[in-house]
Design a protein around this motif. Structure first.
Motif, PDB file in Angstrom:
ATOM      1  N   UNK A  93     -87.821 -13.878 -26.817  1.00  0.00           N
ATOM      2  CA  UNK A  93     -86.550 -14.584 -26.658  1.00  0.00           C
ATOM      3  C   UNK A  93     -86.377 -15.124 -25.253  1.00  0.00           C
ATOM      4  N   UNK A  94     -86.971 -14.455 -24.286  1.00  0.00           N
ATOM      5  CA  UNK A  94     -86.892 -14.963 -22.922  1.00  0.00           C
ATOM      6  C   UNK A  94     -87.633 -16.285 -22.771  1.00  0.00           C
ATOM      7  N   UNK A  95     -88.731 -16.466 -23.529  1.00  0.00           N
ATOM      8  CA  UNK A  95     -89.537 -17.672 -23.420  1.00  0.00           C
ATOM      9  C   UNK A  95     -89.074 -18.783 -24.361  1.00  0.00           C
ATOM     10  N   UNK A  96     -88.154 -18.491 -25.269  1.00  0.00           N
ATOM     11  CA  UNK A  96     -87.691 -19.504 -26.218  1.00  0.00           C
ATOM     12  C   UNK A  96     -87.115 -20.735 -25.520  1.00  0.00           C
ATOM     13  N   UNK A  97     -86.251 -20.585 -24.536  1.00  0.00           N
ATOM     14  CA  UNK A  97     -85.717 -21.799 -23.875  1.00  0.00           C
ATOM     15  C   UNK A  97     -86.815 -22.675 -23.271  1.00  0.00           C
ATOM     16  N   UNK A  98     -87.815 -22.059 -22.630  1.00  0.00           N
ATOM     17  CA  UNK A  98     -88.883 -22.843 -22.021  1.00  0.00           C
ATOM     18  C   UNK A  98     -89.731 -23.550 -23.071  1.00  0.00           C
ATOM     19  N   UNK A  99     -89.976 -22.875 -24.205  1.00  0.00           N
ATOM     20  CA  UNK A  99     -90.725 -23.511 -25.293  1.00  0.00           C
ATOM     21  C   UNK A  99     -89.955 -24.697 -25.858  1.00  0.00           C
ATOM     22  N   UNK A 100     -88.645 -24.529 -26.014  1.00  0.00           N
ATOM     23  CA  UNK A 100     -87.828 -25.634 -26.509  1.00  0.00           C
ATOM     24  C   UNK A 100     -87.838 -26.811 -25.535  1.00  0.00           C
ATOM     25  N   UNK A 101     -87.843 -26.507 -24.244  1.00  0.00           N
ATOM     26  CA  UNK A 101     -87.899 -27.581 -23.246  1.00  0.00           C
ATOM     27  C   UNK A 101     -89.205 -28.356 -23.369  1.00  0.00           C
ATOM     28  N   UNK A 102     -90.339 -27.635 -23.513  1.00  0.00           N
ATOM     29  CA  UNK A 102     -91.629 -28.308 -23.657  1.00  0.00           C
ATOM     30  C   UNK A 102     -91.685 -29.135 -24.942  1.00  0.00           C
ATOM     31  N   UNK A 103     -91.136 -28.591 -26.025  1.00  0.00           N
ATOM     32  CA  UNK A 103     -91.125 -29.348 -27.280  1.00  0.00           C
ATOM     33  C   UNK A 103     -90.271 -30.603 -27.155  1.00  0.00           C
ATOM     34  N   UNK A 104     -89.120 -30.480 -26.507  1.00  0.00           N
ATOM     35  CA  UNK A 104     -88.253 -31.647 -26.325  1.00  0.00           C
ATOM     36  C   UNK A 104     -88.953 -32.725 -25.499  1.00  0.00           C
ATOM     37  N   UNK A 105     -89.668 -32.304 -24.451  1.00  0.00           N
ATOM     38  CA  UNK A 105     -90.397 -33.268 -23.629  1.00  0.00           C
ATOM     39  C   UNK A 105     -91.514 -33.945 -24.423  1.00  0.00           C
ATOM     40  N   UNK A 106     -92.253 -33.151 -25.235  1.00  0.00           N
ATOM     41  CA  UNK A 106     -93.326 -33.730 -26.038  1.00  0.00           C
ATOM     42  C   UNK A 106     -92.778 -34.710 -27.068  1.00  0.00           C
ATOM     43  N   UNK A 107     -91.651 -34.359 -27.690  1.00  0.00           N
ATOM     44  CA  UNK A 107     -91.052 -35.272 -28.669  1.00  0.00           C
ATOM     45  C   UNK A 107     -90.609 -36.568 -28.004  1.00  0.00           C
ATOM     46  N   UNK A 108     -90.032 -36.446 -26.810  1.00  0.00           N
ATOM     47  CA  UNK A 108     -89.582 -37.663 -26.116  1.00  0.00           C
ATOM     48  C   UNK A 108     -90.767 -38.517 -25.665  1.00  0.00           C
ATOM     49  N   UNK A 109     -91.813 -37.880 -25.158  1.00  0.00           N
ATOM     50  CA  UNK A 109     -92.961 -38.640 -24.660  1.00  0.00           C
ATOM     51  C   UNK A 109     -93.748 -39.299 -25.791  1.00  0.00           C
ATOM     52  N   UNK A 110     -93.819 -38.636 -26.940  1.00  0.00           N
ATOM     53  CA  UNK A 110     -94.628 -39.141 -28.051  1.00  0.00           C
ATOM     54  C   UNK A 110     -93.762 -39.459 -29.270  1.00  0.00           C
ATOM     55  N   UNK A 111     -92.535 -39.880 -29.042  1.00  0.00           N
ATOM     56  CA  UNK A 111     -91.623 -40.100 -30.168  1.00  0.00           C
ATOM     57  C   UNK A 111     -92.096 -41.246 -31.060  1.00  0.00           C
ATOM     58  N   UNK A 112     -92.720 -42.266 -30.488  1.00  0.00           N
ATOM     59  CA  UNK A 112     -93.192 -43.378 -31.318  1.00  0.00           C
ATOM     60  C   UNK A 112     -94.382 -42.949 -32.181  1.00  0.00           C
TER      61      UNK A 112
END
Length: 447
Positions: free
Chosen positions: A164-183
């Motif tokens: 649970x401590x690492x969940x926020x950081x994982x979500x941040x990385x996923x959000x960045x990947x989705x934004x960078x590769x959204x197309x």
């Protein structure tokens, strides 16, 4: 001076008369020296307590000695009662051998029932002895198991807290990947939805045979064509000069080394495009009239097209992977690239062999013109009835299966394109009907 007994008696009477309160019991003892008797209060009290304790212990030991006798008497009483209640044919009366005086021998031992025998056999005598001799050990074992369970729960809770401590950081990385590769993600979603929809439409229309909808199949072809054109021209930059036609014919040109993400992207897009072309070919086969291609043979054709598609998609992934492995190292490290490429081809050989085996099986099934049954006689048709159990209409080219059931040839071949067993008795008639219903594999060829 002589001792006067009368005077001693009067002295005791006067002394006892002066006592107005209850006094403890006095023990009079006689002495050989003819002196006055002495009083021993505390000694008498202790003797009384010890006598009561001794009496209690004696009574307890007597009770413990009687208990086995009582249990034995109960057991004998139960055995005698069961013996008397049993029928005479089952009683344990027996005449001694060589004795003709009319006497009998009564065997009070009652044999155990089969259920009692099974229960007795299931009991481990050593375990019972260990439990009786060491009851504390069994309790300790139970406590140890409970402690181990509690320790496991505690460890699981600790691991959950760490995650649970690492969940926020994982979500941040996923959000960045989705934004960078959204197309790119959007392209994959469009391709997957198009493939799933068209694949489902082919399966539904193929089962209808003569009642298939030509307009629905035509719309699916237009939908696939528009999807490919839209992706190619709108997301040309994101596709990294990905040419659909050249990739379909395995003519690729790479101007720079590939990263692992570019490699997976090229392989995945190529696989989806080849799937859409496979579905398009199956749609065209489904749209053909029955006079051109009989409906009972279309299942074999669907299987052959799927086998060719899976083999071709497996081969299409080889070139990008070899280019990625060979161009990853330069100079003396090139030997590492050669070894990695050799290991890739060895592991790829198993997949290619399985695809070729499927293609060989499908090819021979297309060439074979073997009927799934034989032609029934008129008597057999009259016995089975005048209507097909599947379509509930009069028989059209009736077929007698190995299980002696009769169906229309077109109805039962459609059934066997999806099932292996008889519709009535569930007897196995044909082999695995996979891919004969017009469906295409969802498996993504990434290597």
């Amino acid at each position: 001076m002589t001792h006067n007994p009368n005077s001693s008696h009067s002295f005791h009477r006067s002394q006892s008369a002066d006592l107005t309160q209850p006094q403890p019991r006095v023990l009079l003892t006689a002495h050989s020296s003819n002196t006055l008797p002495s009083m021993s209060v505390s000694g008498s009290f202790h003797r009384t307590v010890e006598s009561a304790r001794h009496l209690r212990d004696s009574f307890s030991s007597v009770i413990r000695g009687i208990e086995p006798l009582v249990e034995t008497a109960r057991t004998v009483n139960a055995e005698v009662s069961s013996f008397l209640n049993r029928p005479q044919s089952e009683s344990n009366l027996s005449r001694p051998p060589g004795n003709d005086d009319g006497s009998f021998v009564i065997n009070l031992h009652v044999p155990p029932t089969p259920r009692e025998t099974e229960a007795t056999e299931e009991i481990n005598i050593e375990d019972v002895g260990n439990f009786l001799n060491n009851p504390t050990n069994n309790t300790d074992n139970n406590n140890t198991d409970d402690q181990e369970r509690m320790q496991t729960v505690i460890e699981a809770q600790e691991c959950l807290k760490v995650l649970l401590k690492y969940v926020p950081f994982i979500l941040i990385l996923l959000a960045k990947a989705v934004y960078d590769y959204h197309e790119g993600i959007f392209i994959l979603i469009i391709l997957f939805v198009t493939f799933a929809h068209s694949n489902s439409a082919v399966k539904k229309e193929a089962i209808k045979r003569q009642r298939r909808s030509i307009s629905t199949l035509s719309l699916e072809l237009v939908y696939i064509f528009v999807c490919l054109v839209f992706i190619h021209y709108v997301f040309e930059d994101d596709l990294h000069n990905f040419n659909i036609v050249l990739n379909l014919v395995l003519i690729r040109t790479f101007t720079h080394p590939l990263s692992v993400w570019n490699l997976l992207w090229i392989v995945l897009i190529t696989d989806f495009v080849l799937k859409l072309f496979t579905v398009s070919i199956k749609i065209l086969i489904t749209m053909l009239p029955g006079a051109v291609l009989e409906f009972k043979k279309r299942g074999k054709v669907y299987l052959f097209i799927e086998a060719v598609s899976q083999l071709y998609r497996s081969i299409a992934a080889i070139q990008p992977w070899l280019y990625y492995l060979l161009e990853s190292y330069q100079g003396p490290e090139k030997i590492v690239a050669v070894f990695l490429s050799a290991f890739y081809m060895i592991s790829k050989g198993t997949d290619l062999m399985s695809r070729m085996k499927l293609l060989k099986t499908a090819f021979f099934k297309v060439l074979q013109n073997v009927s799934i049954g034989s032609s029934p006689s008129k008597d057999q048709i009259q016995t089975a009835g005048d209507h097909c159990p599947i379509c509930h209409d009069e028989y059209d080219s009736p077929v007698l299966l190995q299980c002696r059931h009769i169906f229309c040839e077109s109805c039962v071949t459609t059934w066997f394109d999806r099932e292996q067993t008889c519709p009535l008795c569930r007897a196995k008639i044909v082999d695995d009907p996979a891919w004969r219903d017009g469906s295409t594999s969802y498996f993504m060829q990434l290597f």
